[in-house]
Design a protein around this motif. Structure first.
Motif, mmCIF file in Angstrom:
data_model
loop_
_atom_site.group_PDB
_atom_site.id
_atom_site.type_symbol
_atom_site.label_atom_id
_atom_site.label_comp_id
_atom_site.label_asym_id
_atom_site.label_seq_id
_atom_site.Cartn_x
_atom_site.Cartn_y
_atom_site.Cartn_z
ATOM 1 N N GLU A 42 0.691 -1.261 0.173
ATOM 2 C CA GLU A 42 -0.070 0.013 -0.083
ATOM 3 C C GLU A 42 0.884 1.308 0.053
ATOM 4 O O GLU A 42 1.968 1.330 0.639
ATOM 5 C CB GLU A 42 -0.789 -0.002 1.113
ATOM 6 C CG GLU A 42 -1.730 -1.301 1.449
ATOM 7 C CD GLU A 42 -2.836 -1.041 2.474
ATOM 8 O OE1 GLU A 42 -3.455 -0.115 2.511
ATOM 9 O OE2 GLU A 42 -3.363 -2.298 2.856
ATOM 10 N N GLU A 111 -1.864 -2.863 -3.731
ATOM 11 C CA GLU A 111 -3.102 -3.330 -3.251
ATOM 12 C C GLU A 111 -4.041 -2.060 -2.775
ATOM 13 O O GLU A 111 -5.163 -1.837 -2.797
ATOM 14 C CB GLU A 111 -2.734 -4.032 -1.656
ATOM 15 C CG GLU A 111 -4.007 -4.320 -0.965
ATOM 16 C CD GLU A 111 -4.558 -5.327 -1.559
ATOM 17 O OE1 GLU A 111 -3.799 -6.063 -2.267
ATOM 18 O OE2 GLU A 111 -5.707 -5.716 -1.014
ATOM 19 N N ALA A 112 -3.305 -0.899 -2.602
ATOM 20 C CA ALA A 112 -3.911 0.341 -1.964
ATOM 21 C C ALA A 112 -3.350 1.713 -2.391
ATOM 22 O O ALA A 112 -1.965 1.502 -2.381
ATOM 23 C CB ALA A 112 -4.586 0.315 -0.705
ATOM 24 N N GLY A 147 -9.518 -5.019 -8.002
ATOM 25 C CA GLY A 147 -9.920 -5.424 -6.650
ATOM 26 C C GLY A 147 -9.077 -4.185 -5.655
ATOM 27 O O GLY A 147 -9.320 -4.254 -4.534
ATOM 28 N N GLY A 148 -7.929 -3.664 -6.103
ATOM 29 C CA GLY A 148 -7.201 -2.888 -5.344
ATOM 30 C C GLY A 148 -7.998 -1.603 -5.100
ATOM 31 O O GLY A 148 -8.996 -1.097 -5.740
ATOM 32 N N ARG A 149 -7.592 -0.842 -3.891
ATOM 33 C CA ARG A 149 -8.435 0.390 -3.474
ATOM 34 C C ARG A 149 -7.590 1.725 -3.469
ATOM 35 O O ARG A 149 -6.183 1.781 -3.477
ATOM 36 C CB ARG A 149 -8.593 0.181 -2.042
ATOM 37 C CG ARG A 149 -9.671 -0.797 -1.431
ATOM 38 C CD ARG A 149 -9.109 -1.239 -0.047
ATOM 39 N NE ARG A 149 -8.106 -1.998 0.284
ATOM 40 C CZ ARG A 149 -7.308 -1.405 1.361
ATOM 41 N NH1 ARG A 149 -7.343 -0.410 1.846
ATOM 42 N NH2 ARG A 149 -6.183 -2.407 1.485
ATOM 43 N N HIS A 151 -8.090 5.327 -1.753
ATOM 44 C CA HIS A 151 -8.950 6.267 -0.753
ATOM 45 C C HIS A 151 -8.490 7.530 -1.008
ATOM 46 O O HIS A 151 -7.224 8.091 -0.968
ATOM 47 C CB HIS A 151 -8.326 5.645 0.723
ATOM 48 C CG HIS A 151 -8.562 4.381 1.029
ATOM 49 N ND1 HIS A 151 -9.652 3.885 1.856
ATOM 50 C CD2 HIS A 151 -7.771 3.163 0.666
ATOM 51 C CE1 HIS A 151 -9.512 2.632 2.046
ATOM 52 N NE2 HIS A 151 -8.462 2.165 1.323
ATOM 53 N N ARG A 210 -13.764 5.777 -0.930
ATOM 54 C CA ARG A 210 -12.928 4.821 -1.467
ATOM 55 C C ARG A 210 -13.406 4.164 -2.716
ATOM 56 O O ARG A 210 -14.537 4.239 -2.791
ATOM 57 C CB ARG A 210 -12.757 3.639 -0.374
ATOM 58 C CG ARG A 210 -12.477 2.505 -0.948
ATOM 59 C CD ARG A 210 -12.172 1.515 0.367
ATOM 60 N NE ARG A 210 -13.447 0.562 0.203
ATOM 61 C CZ ARG A 210 -14.463 0.444 1.199
ATOM 62 N NH1 ARG A 210 -14.497 1.255 2.129
ATOM 63 N NH2 ARG A 210 -15.446 -0.505 1.109
ATOM 64 N N TYR A 211 -12.448 3.954 -3.750
ATOM 65 C CA TYR A 211 -13.138 3.347 -5.038
ATOM 66 C C TYR A 211 -12.202 1.925 -4.972
ATOM 67 O O TYR A 211 -11.299 1.849 -4.475
ATOM 68 C CB TYR A 211 -12.256 4.104 -6.139
ATOM 69 C CG TYR A 211 -12.989 5.305 -6.380
ATOM 70 C CD1 TYR A 211 -14.087 5.573 -7.454
ATOM 71 C CD2 TYR A 211 -12.554 6.584 -5.791
ATOM 72 C CE1 TYR A 211 -14.508 6.881 -7.336
ATOM 73 C CE2 TYR A 211 -13.431 7.957 -5.900
ATOM 74 C CZ TYR A 211 -14.103 7.822 -6.725
ATOM 75 O OH TYR A 211 -14.856 9.122 -7.058
ATOM 76 N N GLU A 212 -12.972 0.997 -5.697
ATOM 77 C CA GLU A 212 -12.207 -0.144 -5.789
ATOM 78 C C GLU A 212 -12.075 -0.618 -7.291
ATOM 79 O O GLU A 212 -12.997 -0.463 -8.007
ATOM 80 C CB GLU A 212 -13.069 -1.471 -5.034
ATOM 81 C CG GLU A 212 -12.967 -1.046 -3.590
ATOM 82 C CD GLU A 212 -13.871 -1.997 -2.715
ATOM 83 O OE1 GLU A 212 -13.905 -1.911 -1.369
ATOM 84 O OE2 GLU A 212 -14.642 -3.007 -3.100
ATOM 85 N N LYS A 213 -11.152 -0.864 -7.772
ATOM 86 C CA LYS A 213 -10.770 -1.051 -9.078
ATOM 87 C C LYS A 213 -11.385 -2.313 -9.641
ATOM 88 O O LYS A 213 -11.076 -3.289 -8.885
ATOM 89 C CB LYS A 213 -9.281 -1.086 -9.483
ATOM 90 C CG LYS A 213 -8.784 -1.256 -10.904
ATOM 91 C CD LYS A 213 -7.438 -1.121 -11.075
ATOM 92 C CE LYS A 213 -7.081 -1.493 -12.491
ATOM 93 N NZ LYS A 213 -5.498 -1.570 -12.802
ATOM 94 N N ARG A 214 -12.092 -2.483 -10.681
ATOM 95 C CA ARG A 214 -12.672 -3.525 -11.305
ATOM 96 C C ARG A 214 -12.377 -3.733 -12.719
ATOM 97 O O ARG A 214 -12.017 -2.679 -13.183
ATOM 98 C CB ARG A 214 -14.290 -3.515 -11.075
ATOM 99 C CG ARG A 214 -14.951 -2.363 -11.486
ATOM 100 C CD ARG A 214 -16.294 -1.818 -11.299
ATOM 101 N NE ARG A 214 -16.622 -0.713 -12.086
ATOM 102 C CZ ARG A 214 -17.581 -0.316 -12.430
ATOM 103 N NH1 ARG A 214 -18.665 -0.860 -12.181
ATOM 104 N NH2 ARG A 214 -17.777 0.402 -13.379
#
Ligand SMILES: C[S@@+](CC[C@H](N)C(=O)[O-])C[C@H]1O[C@@H](n2cnc3c(N)ncnc32)[C@H](O)[C@@H]1O
Length: 217
Positions: A42, A111-112, A147-149, A151, A210-214
């Protein structure tokens, strides 16, 4: 609001395990090259006094953390905080985060990414200096695994709204912003960052997402 003076750790304190200069980094910046393991990584951009990275790295020994801080004194201060906290999975990088994301971080490797209370650059002509901008959002997205974030917290409504709109336009893979809640502090330093502490104490509203990559297809 002016920032308080900050103290650097005493020169006798050896920060070599917790502080690197941006010019001394490996070309392939990652958990393996910085920590010698493959734990999820992160990165915090603009660590300030280092409250987030020191607290979070101790709370999550199953991840590694890098904090990037452009002001040398703050980078050293944050590194000193890591030492005090006994953190063994976090390192402060003294320097500019932008070129790191351009050159050193492999696609899909993070991861973030955390950006808390970035400098607002109020004047319209200075907005391009904002740390969260079209280029950095594209770089953060490229660097994150699926799936990574990402913030993003700020107390500047205009920065918040412009960023939300901009991300919707240029980064559909981030999907919709997910609100993050304020957590009631249990002690004097029980805040995500020093700027969150300051905003809450002055009853300034804070905008947290927060965003989560898809995968978009
Ligand atoms: C307003 S402060 C917030 C500090 C901390 N995130 C907090 O919430 O307490 C923003 C920080 O970002 C740092 N910063 C600004 N531009 C940067 C860049 N390009 N790379 C790394 N750090 C940066 C500033 O030096 C400053 O310490």
């Amino acid at each position: 609001m002016p920032r308080h003076q900050i103290r650097s750790p005493k020169s006798s304190v050896d920060l070599s395990t917790v502080l690197r200069d941006v010019d001394q980094l490996p070309a392939d910046l990652g958990s393996q090259s910085m920590f010698g393991n493959d734990l999820p990584l992160e990165i915090e951009v603009g660590s300030g006094k280092g409250l987030f990275i020191s607290t979070e790295s101790v709370a999550h020994p199953e991840h590694n953390f890098l904090g990037v801080e452009i002001v040398g004194k703050y980078a050293s201060h944050s590194a000193g905080r890591l030492l005090k906290a006994g953190s063994t999975n976090a390192i402060m990088i003294s320097g500019n985060a932008e070129p790191l994301f351009e050159k050193n971080i492999a696609a899909g490797s993070l991861e973030a990414v955390h950006v808390y209370f970035p400098d607002p650059w109020w004047k319209k002509k200075h907005r391009k200096r904002r740390v969260v901008n079209e280029t950095s959002v594209r770089n953060f997205s490229r660097a994150l695994r699926v799936g990574g974030r990402f913030h993003f917290w700020t107390d500047v409504l205009d920065y918040f709204e412009n960023t939300i709109e901009m991300i919707a336009d240029i980064a559909p893979e981030f999907g919709v912003p997910i609100p993050e809640e304020e957590v009631e502090a249990q002690h004097d330093l029980d805040y995500r960052t020093h700027f969150e502490r300051r905003s809450i104490r002055h009853q300034i509203p804070v905008y947290r997402v927060r965003y989560e990559k898809r995968v978009v297809g």
